[in-house]
Write a protein that holds these residues in place. Sequence first.
Motif, PDB file in Angstrom:
ATOM      1  N   UNK B 106      96.525  17.701  56.203  1.00 30.92           N
ATOM      2  CA  UNK B 106      96.133  17.056  57.454  1.00 30.92           C
ATOM      3  C   UNK B 106      95.971  15.554  57.283  1.00 30.92           C
ATOM      4  N   UNK B 107      95.757  15.110  56.058  1.00 34.76           N
ATOM      5  CA  UNK B 107      95.571  13.662  55.843  1.00 34.76           C
ATOM      6  C   UNK B 107      96.906  12.948  55.972  1.00 34.76           C
ATOM      7  N   UNK B 108      96.874  11.674  56.360  1.00 34.83           N
ATOM      8  CA  UNK B 108      98.137  10.924  56.444  1.00 34.83           C
ATOM      9  C   UNK B 108      98.778  10.812  55.058  1.00 34.83           C
ATOM     10  N   UNK B 109     100.071  10.699  55.100  1.00 35.68           N
ATOM     11  CA  UNK B 109     100.816  10.616  53.848  1.00 35.68           C
ATOM     12  C   UNK B 109     100.368   9.404  53.035  1.00 35.68           C
ATOM     13  N   UNK B 110     100.231   9.534  51.715  1.00 40.68           N
ATOM     14  CA  UNK B 110      99.844   8.345  50.934  1.00 40.68           C
ATOM     15  C   UNK B 110     100.944   7.293  50.997  1.00 40.68           C
ATOM     16  N   UNK B 111     100.511   6.036  50.848  1.00 39.03           N
ATOM     17  CA  UNK B 111     101.442   4.936  51.020  1.00 39.03           C
ATOM     18  C   UNK B 111     102.564   4.954  49.997  1.00 39.03           C
ATOM     19  N   UNK B 112     102.307   5.562  48.835  1.00 39.51           N
ATOM     20  CA  UNK B 112     103.342   5.476  47.812  1.00 39.51           C
ATOM     21  C   UNK B 112     104.183   6.743  47.741  1.00 39.51           C
ATOM     22  N   UNK B 113     104.218   7.514  48.827  1.00 42.41           N
ATOM     23  CA  UNK B 113     105.053   8.709  48.793  1.00 42.41           C
ATOM     24  C   UNK B 113     106.516   8.308  48.818  1.00 42.41           C
ATOM     25  N   UNK B 114     107.350   9.251  48.506  1.00 42.61           N
ATOM     26  CA  UNK B 114     108.784   8.972  48.450  1.00 42.61           C
ATOM     27  C   UNK B 114     109.303   8.472  49.789  1.00 42.61           C
ATOM     28  N   UNK B 115     108.842   9.129  50.840  1.00 41.86           N
ATOM     29  CA  UNK B 115     109.294   8.745  52.178  1.00 41.86           C
ATOM     30  C   UNK B 115     108.904   7.317  52.502  1.00 41.86           C
ATOM     31  N   UNK B 116     107.671   6.947  52.156  1.00 44.97           N
ATOM     32  CA  UNK B 116     107.232   5.600  52.474  1.00 44.97           C
ATOM     33  C   UNK B 116     107.945   4.553  51.644  1.00 44.97           C
ATOM     34  N   UNK B 117     108.290   4.913  50.418  1.00 42.17           N
ATOM     35  CA  UNK B 117     109.065   3.965  49.611  1.00 42.17           C
ATOM     36  C   UNK B 117     110.428   3.761  50.259  1.00 42.17           C
ATOM     37  N   UNK B 118     110.999   4.871  50.728  1.00 41.68           N
ATOM     38  CA  UNK B 118     112.306   4.755  51.373  1.00 41.68           C
ATOM     39  C   UNK B 118     112.195   3.918  52.645  1.00 41.68           C
ATOM     40  N   UNK B 119     111.079   4.106  53.357  1.00 39.45           N
ATOM     41  CA  UNK B 119     110.897   3.339  54.590  1.00 39.45           C
ATOM     42  C   UNK B 119     110.852   1.851  54.280  1.00 39.45           C
ATOM     43  N   UNK B 120     110.204   1.503  53.197  1.00 34.42           N
ATOM     44  CA  UNK B 120     110.131   0.086  52.817  1.00 34.42           C
ATOM     45  C   UNK B 120     111.531  -0.471  52.602  1.00 34.42           C
ATOM     46  N   UNK B 121     112.344   0.286  51.870  1.00 32.51           N
ATOM     47  CA  UNK B 121     113.702  -0.192  51.608  1.00 32.51           C
ATOM     48  C   UNK B 121     114.505  -0.263  52.909  1.00 32.51           C
ATOM     49  N   UNK B 122     114.295   0.733  53.780  1.00 31.34           N
ATOM     50  CA  UNK B 122     115.013   0.763  55.048  1.00 31.34           C
ATOM     51  C   UNK B 122     114.701  -0.486  55.863  1.00 31.34           C
TER      52      UNK B 122
END
Lengths: 438, 198
Positions: B106-122
């Motif tokens: 239920x907690x928000x995804x941690x900032x360093x998850x794979x998805x968020x890293x990909x979002x940064x690159x995107x």
Amino acid sequence: MDGAELAGKIVYTWLTLVLGFILLPSAFGVSLGISELYMKILVKTLEWATLRIEKGVSKESVLKNSASVGIIQRDESPMEKGLSGLRGRDFELSDVFYFSKKGLEAIVEDEVTQRFSSEELVSWNLLTRTNVNFQYISPKLTMVWVLGVIVRYCVLLPLRVTLAFIGISFLVIGTTLVGQLPESSLKNRLSELVHLTCCRICVRALSGTIHYHNKQYRPQKGGICVANHTSPIDVLILTTDGCYAMVGQVHGGLMGIIQRAMVKACPHVWFERSEMKDRHLVTERLREHIADKKKLPILIFPEGTCINNTSVMMFKKGSFEIGGTIYPVAIKYNPQFGDAFWNSSKYNMVSYLLRVMTSWAIVCDVWYMPPMTREEGEDAVQFANRVKSAIAIQGGLTELPWDGGLKRAKVKDTYKEEQQKNYSKMLVGNGSLNSELD
Amino acid sequence: MERAPGSGRVPRVLAESPSACAPAVSQASLLRLYHRFRALDWNEKGYLSRVDLQQIGALAVNPLGDRIIDSFFPDGSLHLDFPGFVRVLARFRPVDDEDNGNRDPKEPEPLNSRMNKLRFAFQLYDLDRDGKISRQEMLQVLRLMVGVQVTEEQLESIADRTVQEADEDGDGAVSFLEFAKSLEKMNIEQKMSIRILK
């Protein structure tokens, strides 16, 4: 009446003590061993303090890593390895990862910015200004610290200020007097004596302890002495052991008075601000100076700015184009007793001098190195880099290719183009697009 | 000039913001980053501006330097405060295996998850923030990375090829999901992580 008499008597005894114990020995180059005793006591106290601190924090984890180790784990593999993806050498969406990681790493820690702040100490030396990570330990330590503050501000500071005052006045008066004499070897010897005495007094004003190594390589007349730059005190440290001709801009105020006085006694090379811009003119005048073998060696700091004494930055090629013999000198300060680095963007000259005069001492090592000359087929930049490496190795400093002027100006685009070239070579040079070029 | 030792070393901003930053970055690293923030803030304004980041030599020579700096200043803001600074850097924290196991869904995804890293690159590609990398945006990033070394035709063919390969629904642009799919085999965690030594 009594109060004034008493005050007069105190000042009188004070000055006699200063004269007897400090000024006269300086004139004759003799040391009475008072500084050595002071240093021994200081070292013992700091060792005791370090042991107390270590006992006190053994339970907690402390960020005591010295800054030179680096705070992030770096992957130093070349661009090609870092960019290798799923398919080999062609462009991919993931290539951007490499550059963004490198960019973020630079934001967290870069080689240059940390060189412009004072070096972090591994163990505290009882000065608040170096207290980065050290917590409260025990009442005994605090008491020693309070004692330290009293000693530094109430005993050492007035003494040092008095000495500095006497030193500078003596320099100005002495050189003006010597300047009245006609040109002769007597004048040169007297001017040397005046310079040396005043520098020794000023060094004592900072409680400086200097070790000179390899004195047989001391710079000779008609040469150029080159050293790494940490603070204006470097000049003082070098001139205590020999006389140099200085190069620099003409300043106003107190510095200007000192400069004008000094140039009467022996030929220094002072430039007006407008003349400094004309590199040709500067090179010509310096060439004239060293061509005359009777003139003193020139002292130049090719970095052009003060660095924090953990590294050596790019040497500007101007000094190495003049020709002549270069005498490299490495200067390394011991940060445990006092930080000599002048952070000119943070402190002006007066607050810097106050900080230095309220530290424990300035301890440094000076290494003279064998002379170097430019070899056949070597251009000024390569020669400069060769000298820079030699100085870095001798002084135990890291070598950086960056320009010290970076802290004030933007970096040149040529460096960015290098990276772009490397990347393009990977994409186009070896890749499948080669065939389309023909 | 003198203060008694041990007089409140941890700055107030760290004491206030741990709940915002704590899951993202450890306390020791937070202190290191705070000292770095202060060091970059030359004139002690309390925040960072673009110029402060541009003065970092190694960043200024990075071909994507300007884009990276943009990622710290979202929505045209001009001031970067410390929590914002940490939020961007937190994405680069290495992924520990234990994070995934114990995470409460239920907690928000941690900032360093794979998805968020990909979002940064995107986001480095997607300048106009419309959720898609168009051919034009691809060309722009390519141009940044190669400078003047490669001709326009060559660059266009590279861009066309890349968009074609990643584009699945045929709209001529790469959406975030297509982007993530084309990189699913890549070890993002290792390529986009910075480990701070203690």
